[in-house]
Motif scaffolding. Structure first.
Motif, PDB file in Angstrom:
ATOM      1  N   ARG A   1       1.066  -1.525   0.371  1.00 48.55           N
ATOM      2  CA  ARG A   1      -0.370   0.200  -0.399  1.00 48.55           C
ATOM      3  C   ARG A   1       0.552   1.416   0.312  1.00 48.55           C
ATOM      4  O   ARG A   1       2.027   1.016   0.743  1.00 48.55           O
ATOM      5  CB  ARG A   1      -0.817   0.272   0.905  1.00 48.55           C
ATOM      6  CG  ARG A   1      -1.820  -1.643   1.419  1.00 48.55           C
ATOM      7  CD  ARG A   1      -2.423  -1.036   2.605  1.00 48.55           C
ATOM      8  NE  ARG A   1      -2.092  -1.232   3.901  1.00 48.55           N
ATOM      9  CZ  ARG A   1      -2.626  -1.726   5.098  1.00 48.55           C
ATOM     10  NH1 ARG A   1      -3.606  -1.689   4.684  1.00 48.55           N
ATOM     11  NH2 ARG A   1      -2.079  -2.183   6.066  1.00 48.55           N
ATOM     12  N   ALA A   2       0.607   2.642  -1.040  1.00 45.37           N
ATOM     13  CA  ALA A   2       1.411   3.646  -0.586  1.00 45.37           C
ATOM     14  C   ALA A   2       0.580   4.844  -0.449  1.00 45.37           C
ATOM     15  O   ALA A   2      -0.794   4.213  -1.019  1.00 45.37           O
ATOM     16  CB  ALA A   2       1.473   3.806  -1.522  1.00 45.37           C
ATOM     17  N   GLY A   3       0.607   5.765   0.035  1.00 44.08           N
ATOM     18  CA  GLY A   3      -0.351   7.231   0.519  1.00 44.08           C
ATOM     19  C   GLY A   3       0.703   7.917   0.999  1.00 44.08           C
ATOM     20  O   GLY A   3       2.072   8.520   0.519  1.00 44.08           O
ATOM     21  N   VAL A   4      -0.100   8.859   1.759  1.00 44.50           N
ATOM     22  CA  VAL A   4       0.520   9.539   2.184  1.00 44.50           C
ATOM     23  C   VAL A   4      -0.109  10.024   4.164  1.00 44.50           C
ATOM     24  O   VAL A   4      -1.157   8.996   4.062  1.00 44.50           O
ATOM     25  CB  VAL A   4      -0.206  11.629   1.792  1.00 44.50           C
ATOM     26  CG1 VAL A   4       0.510  11.765  -0.123  1.00 44.50           C
ATOM     27  CG2 VAL A   4      -1.388  11.713   2.177  1.00 44.50           C
ATOM     28  N   ARG A   5       0.710  11.088   4.513  1.00 43.28           N
ATOM     29  CA  ARG A   5       0.335  11.265   6.116  1.00 43.28           C
ATOM     30  C   ARG A   5      -0.254  12.229   5.849  1.00 43.28           C
ATOM     31  O   ARG A   5       0.404  12.940   5.950  1.00 43.28           O
ATOM     32  CB  ARG A   5       1.791  10.915   7.339  1.00 43.28           C
ATOM     33  CG  ARG A   5       2.483   9.339   7.005  1.00 43.28           C
ATOM     34  CD  ARG A   5       3.081   9.081   7.980  1.00 43.28           C
ATOM     35  NE  ARG A   5       4.362   8.073   8.176  1.00 43.28           N
ATOM     36  CZ  ARG A   5       3.571   6.864   8.227  1.00 43.28           C
ATOM     37  NH1 ARG A   5       2.160   6.995   9.477  1.00 43.28           N
ATOM     38  NH2 ARG A   5       4.105   6.011   8.313  1.00 43.28           N
ATOM     39  N   ILE A   6      -1.474  12.774   6.326  1.00 42.48           N
ATOM     40  CA  ILE A   6      -2.103  13.924   6.751  1.00 42.48           C
ATOM     41  C   ILE A   6      -2.138  13.984   8.247  1.00 42.48           C
ATOM     42  O   ILE A   6      -2.087  13.933   9.124  1.00 42.48           O
ATOM     43  CB  ILE A   6      -3.796  13.021   6.882  1.00 42.48           C
ATOM     44  CG1 ILE A   6      -3.749  12.842   5.134  1.00 42.48           C
ATOM     45  CG2 ILE A   6      -4.470  14.514   7.121  1.00 42.48           C
ATOM     46  CD1 ILE A   6      -3.772  13.733   4.134  1.00 42.48           C
TER      47      ILE A   6
END
Length: 151
Positions: free
Chosen positions: A110-115
């Motif tokens: 999984r990949a994404g961002v940290r809010i």
């Protein structure tokens, strides 16, 4: 020793360990543009901004299912662009490193961002890495688990 192919790792891993430093850095957009135009690329390259780019796509299309579908379409499009150029990348023996804000291996990558505004700095999953790199596998560099995919 890194093999030719794609590596996806978190930025903090890149800073924390003595990974072999790429010769050049490019934004995700410039990298895909150079691929499309068949421009020469350095042997080792660090690609930055794919995580932020997908987050912007998500926000522009409405945060929710519509945003996730738009990100999925964009990642599938970029994955196809990489697939079309695999023979050229293999001939030129490239190592391409994608620096992401959030990468996790569970059942799938999984990949994404940290809010940062979110409570507890919870990561936001944006896409499955297999949509971009279909042959993802776990490898270790300097004791850190990273995603590796051959061309």
């Amino acid at each position: 020793m890194l093999q030719n192919g794609f590596y996806v790792l978190e930025r903090k891993q890149l800073r924390k360990h003595a990974f072999p430093r790429p010769k050049a850095r490019m934004s995700a957009m410039n990298f895909f543009r150079a691929l499309r135009r068949s421009e020469p690329l350095p042997d080792k390259i660090l690609i930055e901004g794919l995580d932020r780019m997908t987050y912007q796509i998500y926000r522009l299309h409405g945060e929710g299912e519509e945003g996730k579908e738009a990100v999925d379409r964009a990642i599938t499009f970029l994955g196809r662009a990489l697939y079309r150029e695999r023979s050229r990348l293999l001939r030129q023996t490239h190592i391409v490193m994608f620096a992401m804000e959030y990468v996790e291996h569970g059942e799938r990558w999984r990949a994404g961002v940290r809010i940062r505004k979110a409570i507890g700095d919870e990561p936001m999953e944006l896409f499955w890495l297999e949509r971009l790199l279909p042959y993802c596998e776990v490898t270790e560099i300097e004791g850190e688990r990273v995603c590796y995919s051959r061309f």
